[in-house]
Design an enzyme around this catalytic site. Structure first.
Site, PDB file in Angstrom:
ATOM      1  N   THR A 219     -18.253 -16.481  18.487  1.00 21.96           N
ATOM      2  CA  THR A 219     -19.191 -17.383  17.820  1.00 21.96           C
ATOM      3  C   THR A 219     -19.849 -16.677  16.637  1.00 21.96           C
ATOM      4  OG1 THR A 219     -21.083 -16.715  19.189  1.00 21.96           O
ATOM      5  CG2 THR A 219     -19.756 -18.591  19.972  1.00 21.96           C
ATOM      6  N   ILE A 220     -20.360 -17.483  15.714  1.00 20.02           N
ATOM      7  CA  ILE A 220     -21.257 -16.978  14.684  1.00 20.02           C
ATOM      8  C   ILE A 220     -22.669 -17.197  15.213  1.00 20.02           C
ATOM      9  CG2 ILE A 220     -21.163 -19.212  13.476  1.00 20.02           C
ATOM     10  CD1 ILE A 220     -21.796 -17.764  10.887  1.00 20.02           C
ATOM     11  N   SER A 221     -23.514 -16.200  15.107  1.00 21.86           N
ATOM     12  CA  SER A 221     -24.856 -16.278  15.686  1.00 21.86           C
ATOM     13  C   SER A 221     -25.705 -17.328  14.983  1.00 21.86           C
ATOM     14  CB  SER A 221     -25.556 -14.919  15.600  1.00 21.86           C
ATOM     15  OG  SER A 221     -24.871 -13.954  16.349  1.00 21.86           O
TER      16      SER A 221
ATOM     17  N   SER B 125     -16.853 -13.950  11.520  1.00 22.12           N
ATOM     18  CA  SER B 125     -16.321 -14.742  10.405  1.00 22.12           C
ATOM     19  C   SER B 125     -16.740 -14.171   9.054  1.00 22.12           C
ATOM     20  CB  SER B 125     -16.787 -16.198  10.524  1.00 22.12           C
ATOM     21  OG  SER B 125     -18.197 -16.296  10.386  1.00 22.12           O
TER      22      SER B 125
ATOM     23  N   ASP C 180     -13.846  -5.410  13.058  1.00 22.33           N
ATOM     24  CA  ASP C 180     -13.683  -6.265  14.232  1.00 22.33           C
ATOM     25  C   ASP C 180     -12.398  -5.897  14.935  1.00 22.33           C
ATOM     26  OD1 ASP C 180     -13.451  -8.748  15.998  1.00 22.33           O
ATOM     27  OD2 ASP C 180     -15.242  -9.235  14.838  1.00 22.33           O
TER      28      ASP C 180
ATOM     29  N   ASP D 203     -11.608  -0.792  16.334  1.00 21.24           N
ATOM     30  CA  ASP D 203     -12.201  -0.885  17.664  1.00 21.24           C
ATOM     31  C   ASP D 203     -13.662  -0.454  17.550  1.00 21.24           C
ATOM     32  OD1 ASP D 203     -13.061  -0.619  20.261  1.00 21.24           O
ATOM     33  OD2 ASP D 203     -11.282   0.458  20.951  1.00 21.24           O
TER      34      ASP D 203
END
Length: 285
Positions: free
Chosen positions: A102-104, A141, A173, A205
């Protein structure tokens, strides 16, 4: 008689409860002298807007965005370019971006920016000619990484003069598709950040960090961890930074985002290490 006294006492307690509750109810509104109508106060989760500016203005009204530097950076990166469904882009809530991530919520990102700004300002003051460097672990994203980039982009590209040094932001990411998504999202309207090498995205990582870019002035960790990171140990920190960094200890936290809960623990330690945790993110400065 005893029953009657208990009844009166209960009524008095109820009345007192109502009276003391009234200020908290009415305090949820602020008078708007121009319209003569009560205006709802903004707070976290209630800062949704119709546009990017509307959302950012509400974050500022809520006192979450305090600095003009952060407000300007947020205004320059449109959240609609970093979500899957643009109709919900300005909702003050997390949104799915695919691959179980998710995007926060915008208010969460605003808290991060406010936490990071003071040490960046101090570093700029102490060494005005040195590039700032930020590591964003779990870039998702690409939204927050791009906002970081706007904070420390070339001074000639800034719409408003700020005391922050120029610098570089490294977004990493572990999900290849998200790294590619970040690059594509930034190219929509913020491609100059990539062209100028202000922002760079890499498949990495998060446990190993990005030692090649160390030392960093700040590290944001917005990724979930299924187990504990070693705390108060000098060994793991080399994954993120170098011996010259002011960061001494890693953050000790675990999160479970599958059910919407987390268990993050944060504190400020001595030896120049400062760390915050607020609902699933950690900031190292």
């Amino acid at each position: 008689m005893m029953h009657h006294c208990h009844h009166l006492l209960r009524n008095k307690v109820l009345l007192l409860f109502i009276l003391f509750s009234l200020p908290s109810i009415t305090s949820a509104y602020a008078n708007n002298n121009n319209e003569g109508k009560p205006k709802p106060l903004m707070r976290a989760w209630m800062c949704s807007g119709k546009t990017q500016r509307d959302m950012v203005d509400k974050l500022a009204q809520a006192g979450i965005v305090k600095s003009s530097i952060n407000k300007e950076a947020l205004l320059r990166v449109d959240r609609k370019n970093y979500v899957l469904k643009s109709d919900y882009a300005y909702e003050d809530s997390p949104l799915p971006i695919g691959f179980g991530q998710t995007i926060s919520a915008p208010h969460m990102h605003a808290h991060v920016l406010e936490d990071l700004l003071p040490p960046l300002l101090q570093a700029s003051k102490d060494k005005p000619d040195k590039l700032l460097k930020i590591l964003d672990v779990g870039c998702g994203s690409g939204y927050l990484t791009a906002v970081f980039g706007r904070m420390i982009e070339s001074k000639e590209n800034r719409r408003k003069s700020t005391p922050l040094n120029e610098g570089r932001v490294f977004g990493i990411d572990v999900v290849p598709e998200l790294v590619d998504m970040s690059k594509k999202n930034v190219m929509k309207e913020d491609g100059d950040l990539l062209d100028s090498h202000t922002v760079e995205f890499m498949l990495r990582d998060g446990w190993k960090g990005y030692p090649e870019g160390a030392p960093f002035n700040a590290i944001h960790v917005g990724a979930a961890a299924g187990k504990y990171i070693l705390c108060h140990s000098p060994t793991p920190i080399s994954r993120f930074s170098s011996a010259q960094s002011s960061i001494k200890y890693l953050f000790h936290f675990s999160s479970n985002f599958s059910n919407g809960t987390n268990d993050a623990i944060g504190s400020r330690w001595s030896h120049g290490c400062a760390c915050w945790a607020r609902w699933g993110y950690a900031v190292f400065v």
